[in-house]
Design an enzyme around this catalytic site. Sequence first.
Site, PDB file in Angstrom:
ATOM      1  N   LYS A 125       0.850  -1.182   0.000  1.00 57.48           N
ATOM      2  CA  LYS A 125       0.000   0.000   0.000  1.00 57.48           C
ATOM      3  C   LYS A 125       0.884   1.230   0.000  1.00 57.48           C
ATOM      4  CE  LYS A 125      -3.202   2.341   3.104  1.00 57.48           C
ATOM      5  NZ  LYS A 125      -4.203   2.147   4.153  1.00 57.48           N
TER       6      LYS A 125
HETATM    7  C1  R5P Z   1      -2.519   4.997   7.320  1.00 61.55           C
HETATM    8  O1  R5P Z   1      -1.536   4.560   7.809  1.00 61.55           O
HETATM    9  C2  R5P Z   1      -3.724   4.313   7.532  1.00 61.55           C
HETATM   10  O2  R5P Z   1      -3.344   2.990   7.466  1.00 61.55           O
HETATM   11  C3  R5P Z   1      -4.868   4.521   6.557  1.00 61.55           C
HETATM   12  O3  R5P Z   1      -5.508   3.305   6.437  1.00 61.55           O
HETATM   13  C4  R5P Z   1      -4.475   4.932   5.183  1.00 61.55           C
HETATM   14  O4  R5P Z   1      -3.767   6.109   5.204  1.00 61.55           O
HETATM   15  C5  R5P Z   1      -5.676   5.020   4.241  1.00 61.55           C
HETATM   16  O5  R5P Z   1      -6.534   5.980   4.630  1.00 61.55           O
HETATM   17  P1  R5P Z   1      -6.668   7.365   3.869  1.00 61.55           P
HETATM   18  O6  R5P Z   1      -7.297   7.054   2.536  1.00 61.55           O
HETATM   19  O7  R5P Z   1      -7.552   8.174   4.748  1.00 61.55           O
HETATM   20  O8  R5P Z   1      -5.301   7.934   3.691  1.00 61.55           O
END
Ligand code: R5P
Length: 303
Positions: free
Chosen positions: A203
């Site tokens: 990710k």
């Molecule tokens: C970040 O470390 C978190 O794991 C969130 O899950 C990730 O950033 C995704 O969320 P967003 O789309 O709000 O950035």
Amino acid sequence: MADNEGNIDAKDFGVGIPQKQDGFFLKGNENACYGIKSRLSRIFNPNSGRTVMLAFDHGFIMGPTSGLERIDLTINPLLEYSDCIMCARGILRSVIPPTCNKPLSLRFDSGTTILTSLNDETLEDIEEAIRLNASLLAVMVAIGDPDHEGSTIRNLTKTVDMGCRYGIPTLGVTAVGKNLTRDARYLGLATRVCAENGANVVKTYYCDENFERVTNSCPVPIVIAGGKKLPERDALQLAYNAIQQGASGVDMGRNIFQSDSPVGMLLAVREIVHNGATVDQAFEQYETYKNENKKPCGCCCCK
Ligand code: R5P
């Protein structure tokens, strides 16, 4: 009860027909074990090869983030529209109904919060992940952070080892250090390091320039985080660009649950990720859903 006598003779052996050998649909995971492939096939749609993950793990470092104050009220109604949910174990156990039956990307590390230094993490117990029926173990990797790079890569390594032992895939989550830029050079390095250390999926963030270099040099699927809340059309554009440039899905949080129509946004993102929609088509889907599901505000027109 099975016995030895009176059975119909077995005769349909398909002689001359080679046994079907299906290649695995997700890049870089062909040589993973059955359990890992099976779990990945629940997270990623085997038809599109992609996924829409709903991330609401923010509270584990940020506390009651806007939109996540009452997860039972704001997130539970969204679960059915996601392919996979990503959260920490405490919120899972206390608020998410086990009957939702969505594959779980479990936040497998925990540690410091935004109030101190981020990324000083320890790992949970693999037996806990199994008890919670995790389909993916998510671990933060702080590449380039002088204080936490080594410890978070060791966390990733241990997670991959444990995941391989029990057939649970690992999601390497690239964290961006305070002094590092989110450009293709950095993201390419960080995602590749995660993959080289055994992450089954990575990710990361989208970057405006050369993102296709990031996806192309990472040998396993990449899903993108959405980041801070953007206007809905911009968030859809971000998802569209990332998919066009080789991402295998999104793991989005704030741009979904902080939207004025979270279900509308999830449906619109799904159109882009799974059905090849353009930004215009997806935005129209979002607006249509929003307008058809407006909550009455109590004014004379709504009565
Ligand atoms: C970040 O470390 C978190 O794991 C969130 O899950 C990730 O950033 C995704 O969320 P967003 O789309 O709000 O950035």
